[in-house]
Design a protein around this motif. Sequence first.
Motif, PDB file in Angstrom:
ATOM      1  N   UNK A   1       0.830  -1.204   0.000  1.00 28.98           N
ATOM      2  CA  UNK A   1       0.000   0.000   0.000  1.00 28.98           C
ATOM      3  C   UNK A   1       0.864   1.253   0.000  1.00 28.98           C
ATOM      4  N   UNK A   2       0.384   2.274  -0.692  1.00 24.71           N
ATOM      5  CA  UNK A   2       0.972   3.607  -0.626  1.00 24.71           C
ATOM      6  C   UNK A   2       0.066   4.463   0.253  1.00 24.71           C
ATOM      7  N   UNK A   3       0.648   5.074   1.267  1.00 28.09           N
ATOM      8  CA  UNK A   3      -0.125   5.873   2.217  1.00 28.09           C
ATOM      9  C   UNK A   3       0.348   7.319   2.166  1.00 28.09           C
ATOM     10  N   UNK A   4      -0.615   8.219   2.041  1.00 30.64           N
ATOM     11  CA  UNK A   4      -0.309   9.646   1.983  1.00 30.64           C
ATOM     12  C   UNK A   4      -1.159  10.401   2.994  1.00 30.64           C
TER      13      UNK A   4
ATOM     14  N   UNK B   1       8.631   1.695   4.428  1.00 31.02           N
ATOM     15  CA  UNK B   1       9.223   3.002   4.146  1.00 31.02           C
ATOM     16  C   UNK B   1       8.297   4.056   4.732  1.00 31.02           C
ATOM     17  N   UNK B   2       8.889   5.120   5.269  1.00 31.88           N
ATOM     18  CA  UNK B   2       8.066   6.198   5.819  1.00 31.88           C
ATOM     19  C   UNK B   2       8.853   7.495   5.801  1.00 31.88           C
ATOM     20  N   UNK B   3       8.123   8.606   5.708  1.00 31.05           N
ATOM     21  CA  UNK B   3       8.736   9.928   5.724  1.00 31.05           C
ATOM     22  C   UNK B   3       7.886  10.838   6.599  1.00 31.05           C
ATOM     23  N   UNK B   4       8.397  11.123   7.808  1.00 27.67           N
ATOM     24  CA  UNK B   4       7.725  12.025   8.747  1.00 27.67           C
ATOM     25  C   UNK B   4       6.245  11.664   8.887  1.00 27.67           C
ATOM     26  N   UNK B   5       5.976  10.402   9.102  1.00 33.63           N
ATOM     27  CA  UNK B   5       4.598   9.911   9.088  1.00 33.63           C
ATOM     28  C   UNK B   5       4.016   9.811  10.492  1.00 33.63           C
ATOM     29  N   UNK B   6       2.771  10.262  10.614  1.00 35.33           N
ATOM     30  CA  UNK B   6       2.018  10.131  11.858  1.00 35.33           C
ATOM     31  C   UNK B   6       0.605   9.675  11.529  1.00 35.33           C
ATOM     32  N   UNK B   7       0.022   8.901  12.449  1.00 39.59           N
ATOM     33  CA  UNK B   7      -1.339   8.413  12.234  1.00 39.59           C
ATOM     34  C   UNK B   7      -2.219   8.729  13.431  1.00 39.59           C
ATOM     35  N   UNK B   8      -3.491   8.908  13.150  1.00 45.68           N
ATOM     36  CA  UNK B   8      -4.498   9.068  14.195  1.00 45.68           C
ATOM     37  C   UNK B   8      -5.110   7.695  14.440  1.00 45.68           C
TER      38      UNK B   8
ATOM     39  N   UNK C   1      -9.066   2.938  17.184  1.00 43.82           N
ATOM     40  CA  UNK C   1      -8.649   1.719  17.879  1.00 43.82           C
ATOM     41  C   UNK C   1      -8.341   1.953  19.345  1.00 43.82           C
ATOM     42  N   UNK C   2      -7.617   3.038  19.633  1.00 47.33           N
ATOM     43  CA  UNK C   2      -7.116   3.249  20.992  1.00 47.33           C
ATOM     44  C   UNK C   2      -7.863   4.330  21.757  1.00 47.33           C
ATOM     45  N   UNK C   3      -8.614   5.181  21.045  1.00 47.36           N
ATOM     46  CA  UNK C   3      -9.300   6.286  21.701  1.00 47.36           C
ATOM     47  C   UNK C   3      -8.424   7.512  21.876  1.00 47.36           C
ATOM     48  N   UNK C   4      -7.138   7.403  21.532  1.00 51.97           N
ATOM     49  CA  UNK C   4      -6.222   8.531  21.665  1.00 51.97           C
ATOM     50  C   UNK C   4      -6.284   9.394  20.404  1.00 51.97           C
ATOM     51  N   UNK C   5      -6.585  10.669  20.580  1.00 52.62           N
ATOM     52  CA  UNK C   5      -6.743  11.557  19.428  1.00 52.62           C
ATOM     53  C   UNK C   5      -5.426  12.172  18.964  1.00 52.62           C
ATOM     54  N   UNK C   6      -4.392  12.104  19.799  1.00 53.75           N
ATOM     55  CA  UNK C   6      -3.101  12.696  19.446  1.00 53.75           C
ATOM     56  C   UNK C   6      -2.411  11.837  18.388  1.00 53.75           C
ATOM     57  N   UNK C   7      -2.004  12.423  17.245  1.00 55.26           N
ATOM     58  CA  UNK C   7      -1.310  11.644  16.211  1.00 55.26           C
ATOM     59  C   UNK C   7      -0.045  10.983  16.754  1.00 55.26           C
ATOM     60  N   UNK C   8       0.228   9.776  16.272  1.00 58.76           N
ATOM     61  CA  UNK C   8       1.357   8.980  16.748  1.00 58.76           C
ATOM     62  C   UNK C   8       2.372   8.809  15.623  1.00 58.76           C
TER      63      UNK C   8
ATOM     64  N   UNK D   1      -6.046  -0.905  10.040  1.00 62.55           N
ATOM     65  CA  UNK D   1      -7.321  -0.574   9.406  1.00 62.55           C
ATOM     66  C   UNK D   1      -8.121   0.363  10.305  1.00 62.55           C
ATOM     67  N   UNK D   2      -8.736   1.384   9.692  1.00 62.06           N
ATOM     68  CA  UNK D   2      -9.576   2.307  10.440  1.00 62.06           C
ATOM     69  C   UNK D   2      -8.853   3.516  10.974  1.00 62.06           C
ATOM     70  N   UNK D   3      -7.508   3.527  10.894  1.00 61.97           N
ATOM     71  CA  UNK D   3      -6.745   4.692  11.335  1.00 61.97           C
ATOM     72  C   UNK D   3      -6.505   5.621  10.143  1.00 61.97           C
ATOM     73  N   UNK D   4      -5.983   6.811  10.426  1.00 66.15           N
ATOM     74  CA  UNK D   4      -5.823   7.829   9.387  1.00 66.15           C
ATOM     75  C   UNK D   4      -4.413   8.399   9.401  1.00 66.15           C
ATOM     76  N   UNK D   5      -3.850   8.604   8.218  1.00 64.87           N
ATOM     77  CA  UNK D   5      -2.543   9.256   8.103  1.00 64.87           C
ATOM     78  C   UNK D   5      -2.759  10.763   8.226  1.00 64.87           C
ATOM     79  N   UNK D   6      -2.228  11.361   9.279  1.00 69.70           N
ATOM     80  CA  UNK D   6      -2.432  12.795   9.496  1.00 69.70           C
ATOM     81  C   UNK D   6      -1.348  13.642   8.840  1.00 69.70           C
ATOM     82  N   UNK D   7      -0.168  13.065   8.673  1.00 66.71           N
ATOM     83  CA  UNK D   7       0.924  13.797   8.038  1.00 66.71           C
ATOM     84  C   UNK D   7       1.949  12.787   7.526  1.00 66.71           C
ATOM     85  N   UNK D   8       2.672  13.169   6.480  1.00 64.23           N
ATOM     86  CA  UNK D   8       3.729  12.318   5.961  1.00 64.23           C
ATOM     87  C   UNK D   8       3.238  11.288   4.961  1.00 64.23           C
TER      88      UNK D   8
END
Length: 229
Positions: free
Chosen positions: A141-144, A157-164, A168-175, A198-205
Motif C-alpha cells: 500500500x501507498x499511504x499519503x 518506508x516512511x517519511x515524517x509519518x504520523x497516524x491518528x 482503535x485506541x481512543x487517543x486523538x493525538x497523532x502517533x 485498518x480504520x486509522x488515518x494518516x495525518x501527516x507524511x
Amino acid sequence: MKDIAEIYRLNPEEVYQALGTSPRGLSEEEAARRLEEYGPNQIQEIRGTPLWKKLLSHFTNFFAILLWVGAVLAFIADQAPLAWAIIGVIVVNAVFTFIQEYKAEKATEALKRLLPPMATVIRDGEEKQIEATRLVPGDLMILREGDHVSADARLVASADMRTNNSALTGESEPVRRSAAAVIEEGLSLGDVLNLVFMGTTVTIGTGRAVVYATGMDTEFGKIAQLTQT
C-alpha cells in the motif's frame, strides 16, 4: 496471516520475503489467487437474531423465569406490591439489556463507515487504485496524508509519518510511525511504531506498507466481532 511478532521485528527488506512480495508489489494473478484464499477485505456482519426475538428472550431466560415464578407466588400470597415490584425488575432488566445489544449492532455499522472504499497499491510495479475490499496479505500500500488505512500492514518506508489511531485506541493525538524494526518486547500494538491499522488515518507524511491482515483478521475486525457477540 503472519504472526504480528514475526512482522514487526523484521527489517523492511525481510518483510517482503516474509509476506511473499517485493517492492514491485504482487502480480495481478497472485493477488487474485490470494483474494480467493483469504476472502474480501471487509467487515462482516454476523447474521443475528431478529430484534423482537432478542427482546422476547430477555423475558423468558432462566433468570426471568425465576422472577416470574416469584411474582406469581407473591400474587398467590396476596402480596401484590411485591409481585408488581418483581415484574418491574423483569421489565427494566429486559429493556436495559436489549438497549445495550441494539447499541452494539449500531456500533458495528459505525465502524464500517470508517473504512475507505478505495486503496492505493503497487501491483506489477505500477501504482494503482483498487477497491479496498480487494486488498490481500502481501499487497504493498501507498499511504499519503489524509488517507484512511484500509488493512493492517507493516511499514517498509516512511517519511515524517504520523497516524491518528483514535478508532482503535481512543487517543486523538497523532502517533509517529517508522519503518524501522522494533526489537522491544511487551509492547501494546499501539506502541509498535512500524505497524499501521485498518480504520486509522494518516495525518501527516507518507509511507509504504505491506499488508499482513485483512477483513475480520485485522484489529479493527476483531473489535467489530466483539460488538456483535
